[in-house]
Design an enzyme around this catalytic site. Structure first.
Site, short mmCIF file in Angstrom:
data_model
loop_
_atom_site.label_atom_id
_atom_site.label_comp_id
_atom_site.label_asym_id
_atom_site.label_seq_id
_atom_site.Cartn_x
_atom_site.Cartn_y
_atom_site.Cartn_z
N ASN A 1 -6.48 -2.26 2.49
CA ASN A 1 -6.49 -3.78 2.49
C ASN A 1 -8.10 -4.37 2.91
O ASN A 1 -8.97 -3.60 3.32
CB ASN A 1 -5.96 -4.27 3.87
CG ASN A 1 -4.17 -4.05 3.53
OD1 ASN A 1 -3.90 -4.31 2.46
ND2 ASN A 1 -3.66 -4.29 4.66
N ARG B 1 0.79 -1.16 -0.02
CA ARG B 1 -0.11 -0.07 0.15
C ARG B 1 0.81 1.31 0.11
O ARG B 1 0.55 2.32 -0.55
CB ARG B 1 -0.99 0.21 1.18
CG ARG B 1 -2.28 -1.08 1.07
CD ARG B 1 -3.11 -1.08 2.23
NE ARG B 1 -2.21 -1.32 3.56
CZ ARG B 1 -2.56 -1.19 4.72
NH1 ARG B 1 -3.58 -0.37 4.77
NH2 ARG B 1 -1.71 -1.30 5.72
#
Length: 194
Positions: free
Chosen positions: A36, A18
């Site tokens: 997520n 990320r």
């Protein structure tokens, strides 16, 4: 302007994926988020120009030691312009924000240490010029040994004093930074365990 919604599967959680996606998105000037999902995938929503979104989509197909993107399901739609920047969504029990803060502290420490060495470099240059002056002085008055010895002692004491001061300054700055980092790491560990 278009909106890309992508679902990324593979080894993409707890691998720094990320953060990497955020960096890439900001390079392309995109706006949106990455997060997520509970099924081990990562969801990405990005808005921008079509060409930038296409290049972004290729750039996020990462395969390295930590990250292994196996599949990306991508869908394009009209952008609604509801994002001001590109950001990472962290879940309730994630430590990403604290780790990012720790990384910022580490960068600050590295910068401070580099700055300290720069200061020492200028002090060493100053001492070098003093030594050069002492050398020319020695040539100038080679017959006056007592005076030469006195001046050498004075210069030596001055240089030793400067070196000790530099070492003390650098040591105290480094110790302060290390204590701060140790405290931050202890706090991060404690929060990660809880």
């Amino acid at each position: 302007m278009l909106k890309l919604t992508a679902y990324v599967s593979g080894k993409v959680q707890m691998a720094g994926y990320r953060s990497t996606v955020v960096t890439i998105a900001r390079v392309f000037g995109l706006k949106g988020y990455v997060m997520n999902l509970s099924d081990s995938r990562v969801k990405i929503v990005a808005e921008g120009h079509e060409a930038d979104l296409e290049r972004f989509l290729e750039a996020i197909r990462i395969k390295n030691t930590l990250i292994d993107v196996e599949e990306i399901e991508a869908e394009f739609s009209g952008a609604n312009g509801s994002y001001e920047e590109f950001f990472k969504v962290a879940g309730e029990r994630e430590t990403d924000a604290r780790l990012d803060q720790a990384a910022d502290y580490l960068k600050e420490l590295i910068s401070a240490v580099r700055e300290g060495f720069r200061d020492n470099g200028s002090k060493l240059d100053s001492m070098g010029s003093k030594l050069d002056g002492m050398s020319s002085f020695l040539k100038e008055i080679s017959g006056k040994q007592d005076q030469i010895i006195d001046r050498i002692d004075d210069a030596r004491e001055e240089i030793v004093s400067e070196v000790c001061g530099m070492r003390s300054d650098l040591k105290s700055r480094t110790e302060e930074r290390l204590q701060r980092i140790e405290s931050d790491v202890t706090e991060i560990k404690a929060k990660m365990r809880s």
